[in-house]
Design a protein around this motif. Structure first.
Motif, mmCIF file in Angstrom:
data_model
loop_
_atom_site.group_PDB
_atom_site.id
_atom_site.type_symbol
_atom_site.label_atom_id
_atom_site.label_comp_id
_atom_site.label_asym_id
_atom_site.label_seq_id
_atom_site.Cartn_x
_atom_site.Cartn_y
_atom_site.Cartn_z
ATOM 1 N N HIS A 186 -24.102 1.411 16.991
ATOM 2 C CA HIS A 186 -23.585 2.759 16.764
ATOM 3 C C HIS A 186 -24.319 3.818 17.583
ATOM 4 O O HIS A 186 -23.784 4.916 17.791
ATOM 5 C CB HIS A 186 -23.630 3.122 15.270
ATOM 6 N N ALA A 202 -14.975 2.283 14.291
ATOM 7 C CA ALA A 202 -13.867 2.964 13.628
ATOM 8 C C ALA A 202 -13.865 2.675 12.133
ATOM 9 O O ALA A 202 -13.515 3.544 11.324
ATOM 10 C CB ALA A 202 -12.542 2.523 14.252
ATOM 11 N N ASP A 205 -17.266 4.630 10.801
ATOM 12 C CA ASP A 205 -17.440 6.048 11.105
ATOM 13 C C ASP A 205 -16.073 6.697 11.329
ATOM 14 O O ASP A 205 -15.485 6.579 12.399
ATOM 15 C CB ASP A 205 -18.304 6.195 12.361
ATOM 16 N N PRO A 206 -15.545 7.393 10.304
ATOM 17 C CA PRO A 206 -14.218 8.003 10.416
ATOM 18 C C PRO A 206 -14.094 9.008 11.562
ATOM 19 O O PRO A 206 -12.991 9.292 12.027
ATOM 20 C CB PRO A 206 -14.033 8.692 9.056
ATOM 21 N N SER A 207 -15.226 9.554 12.009
ATOM 22 C CA SER A 207 -15.175 10.546 13.075
ATOM 23 C C SER A 207 -15.156 9.915 14.476
ATOM 24 O O SER A 207 -14.973 10.617 15.470
ATOM 25 C CB SER A 207 -16.383 11.487 12.983
ATOM 26 N N PHE A 208 -15.331 8.602 14.533
ATOM 27 C CA PHE A 208 -15.381 7.927 15.833
ATOM 28 C C PHE A 208 -14.019 7.958 16.506
ATOM 29 O O PHE A 208 -12.995 7.631 15.900
ATOM 30 C CB PHE A 208 -15.837 6.481 15.653
ATOM 31 N N ARG A 209 -14.010 8.342 17.758
ATOM 32 C CA ARG A 209 -12.781 8.342 18.537
ATOM 33 C C ARG A 209 -12.973 7.375 19.711
ATOM 34 O O ARG A 209 -13.699 7.676 20.650
ATOM 35 C CB ARG A 209 -12.456 9.728 19.068
#
Length: 224
Positions: A186, A202, A205-209
């Motif tokens: 990460h 993903a 980490d919900p903020s991962f794009r």
């Protein structure tokens, strides 16, 4: 970090019917090094990967060097450990580099080192290893069996029970191995581009794009 006990290491010397870990100085040193570096989760996972790979090779009547397969299996996740995680390389490359340095120090032939390096570097790249050298193909097959259950039904109940008896697979293995992947990658999310580890970030980490191949093409230096 908890290291693997000597009794757990010694368990690796026992054989699963029809398959044994090589009884060599090199294999013993691999076992000791990995046992001192990896937590039990990864050590036992790596050991099982060897057995699944070797059993697959036997079933498919493939000729392979068990010592090279063992080295590849045991080192394949070393890049997830803090000691061997680089700042910018994929963890698969980190593990491959550790294996390469170890094998060089033991005067292993260059072509054999390259085989082990490639096997580790490609073990999370589906669709390619099975067309390559048996050690490369069997390492990925072992990983896919232990993590994803691919070809599960092609192993006998006796084989599965023997492997798990020698190297226990915890009931929460699936969640624990995902967490181990996340802990190891990460901090360098750019290394997940184009491989399955983007799914791990993903998930955790919900903020991962994730990077997008088409976006990279459109943003390239060729784009006016």
């Amino acid at each position: 970090m908890t290291s693997v006990t000597s009794s757990a290491r010694n368990a690796t010397l026992s054989s699963v019917p029809g398959v044994a870990i090589p009884d060599s100085k090199l294999a013993r040193e691999v076992t000791e090094l990995v046992g001192d570096t990896e937590p039990p989760l990864l050590f036992h996972h790596s050991s099982r990967v060897y057995y699944w790979g070797a059993l697959t090779g036997k079933r498919r009547h493939l000729r392979f060097d068990p010592e090279l397969l063992y080295a590849g299996a045991m080192f394949h996740d070393m890049g997830l450990t803090p000691k061997h995680a680089s700042a910018h390389e994929r963890f698969e490359v980190d593990g491959a580099n550790v294996a390469r340095d170890f094998l060089r120090s033991h005067s292993i032939a260059k072509k054999d080192i390259e085989t082990v390096w490639t096997a580790i570097a490609l073990h999370t790249t589906p669709g390619i290893p099975q067309h390559m050298h048996p050690v490369i193909a069997l390492l990925t097959a072992g990983v896919e069996m232990d993590v994803l259950g691919i070809a599960f039904s092609e192993f006998t109940d006796a084989d599965r029970e023997a492997v798990v008896r020698a190297h226990p697979r915890p009931g929460r293995f699936e969640e624990e191995i995902i967490q181990a992947f996340y802990d190891g990658i990460h901090r360098k999310p750019e290394t997940t581009f184009g491989n399955v580890k983007a799914d791990v970030l993903a998930d955790k980490d919900p903020s991962f794009r994730p990077e997008n191949f088409c976006r990279v093409i459109r943003a390239s230096a060729w784009s006016g």
